[in-house]
Design a protein around this motif. Structure first.
Motif, PDB file in Angstrom:
ATOM      1  N   ILE A   1     102.475  40.030 -16.055  1.00  0.00           N
ATOM      2  CA  ILE A   1     103.921  39.944 -16.324  1.00  0.00           C
ATOM      3  C   ILE A   1     104.446  41.270 -16.867  1.00  0.00           C
ATOM      4  O   ILE A   1     105.505  41.757 -16.450  1.00  0.00           O
ATOM      5  CB  ILE A   1     104.205  38.800 -17.314  1.00  0.00           C
ATOM      6  CG1 ILE A   1     103.903  37.447 -16.652  1.00  0.00           C
ATOM      7  CG2 ILE A   1     105.661  38.845 -17.785  1.00  0.00           C
ATOM      8  CD1 ILE A   1     104.006  36.271 -17.591  1.00  0.00           C
ATOM      9  N   LEU A   2     103.685  41.879 -17.783  1.00  0.00           N
ATOM     10  CA  LEU A   2     104.105  43.155 -18.356  1.00  0.00           C
ATOM     11  C   LEU A   2     104.204  44.233 -17.276  1.00  0.00           C
ATOM     12  O   LEU A   2     105.188  44.979 -17.208  1.00  0.00           O
ATOM     13  CB  LEU A   2     103.126  43.590 -19.446  1.00  0.00           C
ATOM     14  CG  LEU A   2     103.399  44.944 -20.110  1.00  0.00           C
ATOM     15  CD1 LEU A   2     104.747  44.944 -20.823  1.00  0.00           C
ATOM     16  CD2 LEU A   2     102.279  45.294 -21.096  1.00  0.00           C
ATOM     17  N   GLY A   3     103.192  44.309 -16.414  1.00  0.00           N
ATOM     18  CA  GLY A   3     103.202  45.332 -15.362  1.00  0.00           C
ATOM     19  C   GLY A   3     104.199  45.043 -14.263  1.00  0.00           C
ATOM     20  O   GLY A   3     104.935  45.936 -13.823  1.00  0.00           O
ATOM     21  N   TYR A   4     104.259  43.771 -13.824  1.00  0.00           N
ATOM     22  CA  TYR A   4     105.105  43.392 -12.697  1.00  0.00           C
ATOM     23  C   TYR A   4     106.591  43.514 -13.042  1.00  0.00           C
ATOM     24  O   TYR A   4     107.385  44.007 -12.228  1.00  0.00           O
ATOM     25  CB  TYR A   4     104.784  41.958 -12.291  1.00  0.00           C
ATOM     26  CG  TYR A   4     105.539  41.463 -11.077  1.00  0.00           C
ATOM     27  CD1 TYR A   4     105.237  41.929  -9.808  1.00  0.00           C
ATOM     28  CD2 TYR A   4     106.556  40.514 -11.214  1.00  0.00           C
ATOM     29  CE1 TYR A   4     105.929  41.470  -8.695  1.00  0.00           C
ATOM     30  CE2 TYR A   4     107.248  40.048 -10.110  1.00  0.00           C
ATOM     31  CZ  TYR A   4     106.931  40.531  -8.850  1.00  0.00           C
ATOM     32  OH  TYR A   4     107.616  40.079  -7.754  1.00  0.00           O
ATOM     33  N   LYS A   5     106.948  43.085 -14.251  1.00  0.00           N
ATOM     34  CA  LYS A   5     108.356  43.059 -14.623  1.00  0.00           C
ATOM     35  C   LYS A   5     108.788  44.265 -15.457  1.00  0.00           C
ATOM     36  O   LYS A   5     109.697  45.007 -15.084  1.00  0.00           O
ATOM     37  CB  LYS A   5     108.670  41.770 -15.395  1.00  0.00           C
ATOM     38  CG  LYS A   5     108.899  40.571 -14.488  1.00  0.00           C
ATOM     39  CD  LYS A   5     110.144  40.780 -13.642  1.00  0.00           C
ATOM     40  CE  LYS A   5     110.422  39.589 -12.757  1.00  0.00           C
ATOM     41  NZ  LYS A   5     111.544  39.849 -11.837  1.00  0.00           N
ATOM     42  N   ILE A   6     108.155  44.466 -16.617  1.00  0.00           N
ATOM     43  CA  ILE A   6     108.635  45.486 -17.560  1.00  0.00           C
ATOM     44  C   ILE A   6     108.387  46.893 -17.036  1.00  0.00           C
ATOM     45  O   ILE A   6     109.308  47.702 -16.918  1.00  0.00           O
ATOM     46  CB  ILE A   6     107.989  45.297 -18.947  1.00  0.00           C
ATOM     47  CG1 ILE A   6     108.177  43.846 -19.437  1.00  0.00           C
ATOM     48  CG2 ILE A   6     108.588  46.282 -19.932  1.00  0.00           C
ATOM     49  CD1 ILE A   6     109.625  43.406 -19.504  1.00  0.00           C
ATOM     50  N   ILE A   7     107.114  47.190 -16.711  1.00  0.00           N
ATOM     51  CA  ILE A   7     106.826  48.526 -16.174  1.00  0.00           C
ATOM     52  C   ILE A   7     107.456  48.674 -14.788  1.00  0.00           C
ATOM     53  O   ILE A   7     107.964  49.744 -14.433  1.00  0.00           O
ATOM     54  CB  ILE A   7     105.307  48.766 -16.119  1.00  0.00           C
ATOM     55  CG1 ILE A   7     104.734  48.730 -17.545  1.00  0.00           C
ATOM     56  CG2 ILE A   7     104.992  50.108 -15.438  1.00  0.00           C
ATOM     57  CD1 ILE A   7     103.243  48.935 -17.615  1.00  0.00           C
ATOM     58  N   GLY A   8     107.462  47.588 -14.015  1.00  0.00           N
ATOM     59  CA  GLY A   8     108.109  47.622 -12.705  1.00  0.00           C
ATOM     60  C   GLY A   8     109.581  47.959 -12.801  1.00  0.00           C
ATOM     61  O   GLY A   8     110.151  48.606 -11.918  1.00  0.00           O
ATOM     62  N   LEU A   9     110.216  47.522 -13.888  1.00  0.00           N
ATOM     63  CA  LEU A   9     111.628  47.832 -14.098  1.00  0.00           C
ATOM     64  C   LEU A   9     111.853  49.332 -14.222  1.00  0.00           C
ATOM     65  O   LEU A   9     112.802  49.899 -13.669  1.00  0.00           O
ATOM     66  CB  LEU A   9     112.113  47.113 -15.366  1.00  0.00           C
ATOM     67  CG  LEU A   9     113.570  47.324 -15.797  1.00  0.00           C
ATOM     68  CD1 LEU A   9     114.526  46.771 -14.761  1.00  0.00           C
ATOM     69  CD2 LEU A   9     113.822  46.658 -17.143  1.00  0.00           C
ATOM     70  N   PHE A  10     110.942  50.006 -14.934  1.00  0.00           N
ATOM     71  CA  PHE A  10     111.084  51.453 -15.132  1.00  0.00           C
ATOM     72  C   PHE A  10     110.733  52.250 -13.881  1.00  0.00           C
ATOM     73  O   PHE A  10     111.260  53.338 -13.655  1.00  0.00           O
ATOM     74  CB  PHE A  10     110.179  51.906 -16.290  1.00  0.00           C
ATOM     75  CG  PHE A  10     110.720  51.585 -17.639  1.00  0.00           C
ATOM     76  CD1 PHE A  10     111.426  52.524 -18.373  1.00  0.00           C
ATOM     77  CD2 PHE A  10     110.533  50.334 -18.203  1.00  0.00           C
ATOM     78  CE1 PHE A  10     111.941  52.222 -19.623  1.00  0.00           C
ATOM     79  CE2 PHE A  10     111.032  50.024 -19.460  1.00  0.00           C
ATOM     80  CZ  PHE A  10     111.732  50.967 -20.170  1.00  0.00           C
ATOM     81  N   LEU A  11     109.833  51.711 -13.064  1.00  0.00           N
ATOM     82  CA  LEU A  11     109.380  52.460 -11.887  1.00  0.00           C
ATOM     83  C   LEU A  11     110.221  52.199 -10.644  1.00  0.00           C
ATOM     84  O   LEU A  11     110.171  52.967  -9.687  1.00  0.00           O
ATOM     85  CB  LEU A  11     107.918  52.092 -11.581  1.00  0.00           C
ATOM     86  CG  LEU A  11     106.880  52.457 -12.650  1.00  0.00           C
ATOM     87  CD1 LEU A  11     105.492  52.003 -12.213  1.00  0.00           C
ATOM     88  CD2 LEU A  11     106.891  53.955 -12.932  1.00  0.00           C
ATOM     89  N   SER A  12     111.018  51.132 -10.662  1.00  0.00           N
ATOM     90  CA  SER A  12     111.762  50.750  -9.459  1.00  0.00           C
ATOM     91  C   SER A  12     112.962  51.662  -9.217  1.00  0.00           C
ATOM     92  O   SER A  12     113.633  52.101 -10.150  1.00  0.00           O
ATOM     93  CB  SER A  12     112.235  49.304  -9.580  1.00  0.00           C
ATOM     94  OG  SER A  12     113.018  48.947  -8.470  1.00  0.00           O
ATOM     95  N   ASN A  13     113.237  51.924  -7.945  1.00  0.00           N
ATOM     96  CA  ASN A  13     114.441  52.654  -7.548  1.00  0.00           C
ATOM     97  C   ASN A  13     115.507  51.719  -6.987  1.00  0.00           C
ATOM     98  O   ASN A  13     116.538  52.167  -6.473  1.00  0.00           O
ATOM     99  CB  ASN A  13     114.089  53.709  -6.479  1.00  0.00           C
ATOM    100  CG  ASN A  13     113.232  54.828  -7.036  1.00  0.00           C
ATOM    101  OD1 ASN A  13     113.491  55.308  -8.140  1.00  0.00           O
ATOM    102  ND2 ASN A  13     112.217  55.235  -6.288  1.00  0.00           N
ATOM    103  N   ASP A  14     115.241  50.436  -7.093  1.00  0.00           N
ATOM    104  CA  ASP A  14     116.185  49.430  -6.588  1.00  0.00           C
ATOM    105  C   ASP A  14     117.475  49.493  -7.407  1.00  0.00           C
ATOM    106  O   ASP A  14     117.441  49.486  -8.638  1.00  0.00           O
ATOM    107  CB  ASP A  14     115.550  48.035  -6.730  1.00  0.00           C
ATOM    108  CG  ASP A  14     116.365  46.969  -6.018  1.00  0.00           C
ATOM    109  OD1 ASP A  14     117.590  47.127  -5.915  1.00  0.00           O
ATOM    110  OD2 ASP A  14     115.763  45.970  -5.581  1.00  0.00           O
TER     111      ASP A  14
END
Length: 429
Positions: A81-94
């Motif tokens: 959850i931490l990687g998929y959502k929180i870190i994913g939020l920072f890495l996404s260009n969406d």
């Protein structure tokens, strides 16, 4: 105003760190408030333990067991959850990540990072358990002191406090909740402090009873922490401009380029009329004559913003557009400045914390510190409600707000509790 830390760092330090736009200013100060409350509570519990007022609880634990499937699975899920959502939020260009709240509650995320971090968390748990593994697991008795449970207390307070704050806010704004219940429940905005306080108190009571922690002493220990947490949390309201502000100050108006200037009655009425739809909705009234306002000019030694603030770039995008603002979000300001009540409450909160901190060694009867907290907290909130924007009720010709009703109850309850506790301690004649 700084809706999130990106705007704060850009304005104060000239640093444009895009990742900081996901750190909401209000949430940041709420986190600081919990940390401050936890530190104060730990300090006070240790002091009461040294004085013999609180004791530890002997607990049996099993040591030397290997990591079970449940432990490993739980850590994998947390890491995922931490990687998929929180870190994913920072890495996404969406582009959707411009609204972090919508992103968190959507199905979007970063699968490789989520799986990778989940495996890392699971591996670390397995390694820790394997390092402590014994050939034959054994039971040991350890003493857990009340201050060792501060982490659990803070988590319970946060979870039930947030739940209570949402429930009471939606009860206070029933029409908004009924129009969009899902959005109202999932939104991070719209929190009522007293709702959080009441629900958190109930949860902590049952937790304390379960773990045999003296509830009166726990209440006394938590009182200063609650006050400083409230003061810091209100800084977040002021910095973010979350809508929890005061009534209009009709001695001023806001110019399109975000300056607050003195105004006469005609200029005030003109600004009010020009923004009639906004103010009729905000105050939930049928005519502009019902819009609550006071005319107060700042003395020469006081900055104007302390009595009339326009909350530029506020996080809820309320008001009228700021001339020349090119940001994709947060380009609104209040067309008529308001009394910055979060600032007043922060100042009052820190002063009342100092008062409680000074009294903590002088009040010898268990529970009286918390009674004093109820009284001063209730008085502070009751008087600030006189210049705050809030939904009112109609009760026997009176029109109190929810906070006025609860704060009045806290003052009365605090006085009654103090009298009851002190008289109960007096020896019989």
């Amino acid at each position: 105003m700084y809706p999130n830390l990106y705007y704060a760092f850009r304005d104060l330090f000239g640093i444009e760190a895009k990742g900081l736009r996901f750190v909401n200013s209000f949430g940041f100060f709420v986190a600081l408030s919990f940390l401050a409350a936890a530190w104060v509570l730990t300090h006070e519990l240790k002091r009461k333990e040294r004085a013999g007022l609180l004791t530890g609880q002997d607990v049996k634990i099993t040591v030397g067991k290997k990591a079970g499937f449940g432990d490993i699975l739980l850590n994998f899920v947390l890491g995922f959850i931490l990687g998929y959502k929180i870190i994913g939020l920072f890495l996404s260009n969406d582009p959707a990540t411009e609204d972090p709240q919508s992103f968190i509650f959507s199905a979007a995320g970063n699968w490789p990072v989520g799986i990778g971090l989940g495996l890392l968390f699971a591996g670390i748990k397995w390694w820790e358990k394997n390092k402590q593994k014994l050939e034959k697991p054994e039971e040991r008795v350890v003493r857990i002191w009340p201050h060792d449970r501060v982490g659990d207390l803070v988590i319970y307070a946060a979870l039930f406090g947030f739940l209570g704050a949402k429930i009471f806010h939606n009860l206070e704004n029933w029409n908004e909740f009924w129009a969009s219940p899902i959005e109202a429940l999932l939104s991070f905005s719209g929190l009522t402090f007293y709702g959080g306080l009441i629900c958190a108190a109930v949860a902590i009571f049952f937790y304390a009873r379960k773990h045999k922690i003296g509830f009166k002493h726990l209440c006394d220990a938590v009182a200063p922490g609650l006050m400083i947490a409230y003061a810091i949390g209100r800084i977040g309201c002021q910095v973010a401009g979350d809508g929890d502000w005061g009534i209009l100050n009709s001695a001023y108006v806001t110019t399109p380029d975000s300056k607050v200037v003195l105004a006469d009655t005609t200029q005030f009425n003109t600004a009010l009329q020009a923004n009639s739809r906004f103010y009729l909705k905000t105050f939930q009234v049928e005519s502009l004559a019902q819009v609550h306002h006071k005319s107060v000019k700042a003395p020469s030694w006081l900055p104007d913003w302390m009595v009339a603030y326009q909350y530029p770039h506020n996080v809820i995008n309320e008001g009228s557009p700021i001339a020349g603002c090119t940001d994709p979000q947060y380009c609104n300001q209040l067309p008529i400045p308001v009394f910055p009540t979060p600032f007043y409450e922060s100042v009052a909160g820190f002063l009342l914390f100092a008062l409680l901190w000074a009294l903590r060694n002088r009040l010898k009867v268990p529970g009286t510190m918390f009674a004093i907290y109820l009284i001063v907290n209730g008085l502070e909130r009751f008087f600030v409600e006189k210049i705050r924007v809030n939904t009112t009720y109609s009760i026997g010709g009176f029109h109190p707000t929810q906070a006025e009703l609860i704060s009045s109850g806290l003052v009365i309850g605090g006085i009654a509790l103090y009298i009851y506790l002190t008289k109960r301690k007096q020896p019989a004649a």
